[in-house]
Enzyme design. Sequence first.
Site, PDB file in Angstrom:
ATOM      1  N   ASN A  10       0.861  -1.183   0.000  1.00  0.00           N
ATOM      2  CA  ASN A  10       0.000   0.000   0.000  1.00  0.00           C
ATOM      3  C   ASN A  10       0.899   1.235   0.000  1.00  0.00           C
ATOM      4  OD1 ASN A  10      -1.911   1.981   0.386  1.00  0.00           O
ATOM      5  ND2 ASN A  10      -2.336   1.448   2.524  1.00  0.00           N
ATOM      6  N   TRP A  11       0.979   1.890  -1.151  1.00  0.00           N
ATOM      7  CA  TRP A  11       1.878   3.034  -1.283  1.00  0.00           C
ATOM      8  C   TRP A  11       1.330   4.294  -0.637  1.00  0.00           C
ATOM      9  CZ3 TRP A  11       3.102   2.291  -7.227  1.00  0.00           C
ATOM     10  CH2 TRP A  11       3.806   1.096  -7.397  1.00  0.00           C
ATOM     11  N   LYS A  12       0.060   4.282  -0.268  1.00  0.00           N
ATOM     12  CA  LYS A  12      -0.592   5.437   0.359  1.00  0.00           C
ATOM     13  C   LYS A  12      -0.391   6.687  -0.519  1.00  0.00           C
ATOM     14  CE  LYS A  12      -0.293   3.264   4.852  1.00  0.00           C
ATOM     15  NZ  LYS A  12      -0.198   3.442   6.314  1.00  0.00           N
ATOM     16  N   HIS A  95      -9.545   0.869   5.416  1.00  0.00           N
ATOM     17  CA  HIS A  95      -8.244   1.106   6.044  1.00  0.00           C
ATOM     18  C   HIS A  95      -8.436   2.070   7.214  1.00  0.00           C
ATOM     19  CE1 HIS A  95      -4.097   2.375   6.657  1.00  0.00           C
ATOM     20  NE2 HIS A  95      -3.723   1.313   5.971  1.00  0.00           N
ATOM     21  N   GLU A  97      -6.973   4.579   8.205  1.00  0.00           N
ATOM     22  CA  GLU A  97      -6.889   6.000   7.881  1.00  0.00           C
ATOM     23  C   GLU A  97      -8.187   6.492   7.257  1.00  0.00           C
ATOM     24  OE1 GLU A  97      -2.179   5.205   7.243  1.00  0.00           O
ATOM     25  OE2 GLU A  97      -3.444   5.538   5.489  1.00  0.00           O
ATOM     26  N   GLU A 167      -5.046  -5.107  10.773  1.00  0.00           N
ATOM     27  CA  GLU A 167      -4.026  -4.089  10.985  1.00  0.00           C
ATOM     28  C   GLU A 167      -4.290  -3.385  12.312  1.00  0.00           C
ATOM     29  OE1 GLU A 167      -2.217  -2.360   7.060  1.00  0.00           O
ATOM     30  OE2 GLU A 167      -4.226  -1.595   7.329  1.00  0.00           O
ATOM     31  N   GLY A 173       2.564   2.574  10.764  1.00  0.00           N
ATOM     32  CA  GLY A 173       3.419   3.739  10.591  1.00  0.00           C
ATOM     33  C   GLY A 173       4.108   4.195  11.863  1.00  0.00           C
ATOM     34  N   SER A 212       3.491  -1.938  10.083  1.00  0.00           N
ATOM     35  CA  SER A 212       4.958  -1.833  10.169  1.00  0.00           C
ATOM     36  C   SER A 212       5.651  -3.151   9.858  1.00  0.00           C
ATOM     37  CB  SER A 212       5.383  -1.308  11.556  1.00  0.00           C
ATOM     38  OG  SER A 212       4.874  -0.013  11.780  1.00  0.00           O
ATOM     39  N   GLY A 233       3.091  -1.301   4.292  1.00  0.00           N
ATOM     40  CA  GLY A 233       3.033   0.137   4.074  1.00  0.00           C
ATOM     41  C   GLY A 233       4.347   0.685   3.573  1.00  0.00           C
ATOM     42  N   GLY A 234       5.060   1.409   4.447  1.00  0.00           N
ATOM     43  CA  GLY A 234       6.281   2.098   4.047  1.00  0.00           C
ATOM     44  C   GLY A 234       7.323   1.220   3.394  1.00  0.00           C
TER      45      GLY A 234
END
Length: 250
Positions: A10-12, A95, A97, A167, A173, A212, A233-234
């Site tokens: 997930n590149w967000k 998600h 967010e 999640e 994050g 993470s 994610g990151g």
Amino acid sequence: MARQKIVAGNWKMNGSSESIDQLVVGLNAAIDNAPVEVVVAPSFPYLAQVDNLLEKSPIKMAAQNVSEQGSGAFTGEVSISMLQDFAVDYVLVGHSERRSVYGETDQVIAEKTKALLASEITPVLCIGESLEQREKNITLDVCFSQIDAVLNLVGVNAFEQVVIAYEPVWAIGTGLSASAEQAQEVHKAIREHIAKSDEVVSEKVRIIYGGSVKASSSSELFTMPDIDGALVGGASLKVEEFIGIVKSAG
């Protein structure tokens, strides 16, 4: 029952045309006939670019969100039919967010899931608890409530076509991550919860972990019997790191 593992990035809201070119070219060069399903989720403006870059690749594409509405005066939204102009196989729904920052309710997320299923696009249903909820020992209550909103709308049989992404919000994050044992405990409970409605479906549904996820910790996660992959994610923005996670899943 053997369930094919899935590792999704997930590149967000990250990336540029140049950086995405480099990222996808790097992933294409490293992934060939991977033993797990590999998915990337770019932002909407880059769907066409990634679609073209993945034309001859085994990597699949996801969108990060979708509207539950078919069309109309919904400024800023993106419909399922728009996504169908590209090779979108998955869509993230619910998600944390989207829930916490943009106020999406369990019911809205259920409607999105229903619409995706009707269009034969696989929803990745994201669920999870906040740190406060974990400290109150209501993790499972929260997760079950988020699942039940969808279950009550689409029925248990539809979950054969749903990927659930657990999640824990406190691990997204933050650099923190649930231990493999903590994650397995929740994944097992989710599967048992679905089994109350249908045991066969519960054994088929893929439940992946997010929060993470790193290459250094992913191997232990993937040894757990109820963890069927990861939503990354990151780390998915770095070719070597993401490939490391993919390899550890295989």
